[in-house]
Design a protein around this motif. Sequence first.
Motif, PDB file in Angstrom:
ATOM      1  N   THR A 202       0.828  -1.199   0.000  1.00  0.00           N
ATOM      2  CA  THR A 202       0.000   0.000   0.000  1.00  0.00           C
ATOM      3  C   THR A 202       0.867   1.256   0.000  1.00  0.00           C
ATOM      4  O   THR A 202       0.594   2.207  -0.737  1.00  0.00           O
TER       5      THR A 202
ATOM      6  N   ASN B 188       3.913   1.477  -1.172  1.00  0.00           N
ATOM      7  CA  ASN B 188       4.529   1.567  -2.503  1.00  0.00           C
ATOM      8  C   ASN B 188       3.554   2.114  -3.536  1.00  0.00           C
ATOM      9  O   ASN B 188       3.932   2.928  -4.385  1.00  0.00           O
ATOM     10  N   ARG B 189       2.301   1.675  -3.494  1.00  0.00           N
ATOM     11  CA  ARG B 189       1.298   2.183  -4.445  1.00  0.00           C
ATOM     12  C   ARG B 189       1.040   3.666  -4.239  1.00  0.00           C
ATOM     13  O   ARG B 189       0.927   4.423  -5.204  1.00  0.00           O
ATOM     14  N   HIS B 190       0.954   4.080  -3.000  1.00  0.00           N
ATOM     15  CA  HIS B 190       0.741   5.506  -2.725  1.00  0.00           C
ATOM     16  C   HIS B 190       1.938   6.343  -3.165  1.00  0.00           C
ATOM     17  O   HIS B 190       1.765   7.438  -3.711  1.00  0.00           O
TER      18      HIS B 190
ATOM     19  N   MET C   3       1.762   6.652  -6.927  1.00  0.00           N
ATOM     20  CA  MET C   3       0.710   7.595  -7.321  1.00  0.00           C
ATOM     21  C   MET C   3       1.180   9.030  -7.110  1.00  0.00           C
ATOM     22  O   MET C   3       0.991   9.890  -7.977  1.00  0.00           O
TER      23      MET C   3
END
Length: 142
Positions: free
Chosen positions: A98, A100-102, A105
């Motif tokens: 999570t 890493n995804r943020h 983004m």
Amino acid sequence: MFGPMSAVVMRTVPLMLLTSAASLFTFFRRIGGNMGYAFVASQVEHRAVFHRARLVDHVTPYDPATSQALDGLTGRLAGGGLPPGIAEDSAIKLLDGTVNRHAAMMAYNDVFWLMGMLFILTIPCLMFLSKGSGGSVQARKR
């Protein structure tokens, strides 16, 4: 974008040199595109590392929100049939994913903002475009 840019470049070229000009234009457009892609890719990577480091500063075992999120994830995973140790490790991996995804983004947002600002800075360059002959190829042959 490339259609109008090509038209602007090619309308000032004499008909005899049009083939050579088109070749050079395509060559430099591809070189510029590849350099732009490399720049964007390196900026996305650089900004993702930056944002991940900033986000990880706030994800600590002493942060109540982090502890609550890990406890909730561990409980759901354990309720799904995973042994407690594996559920806790899986919850940490999910939280890492999570983060890493943020970070990714946020990196894409930064690069999008940068590209937008570069676009806005190029708008005044439109004033330097000459009107040219503006005619068709038939008109240019005369």
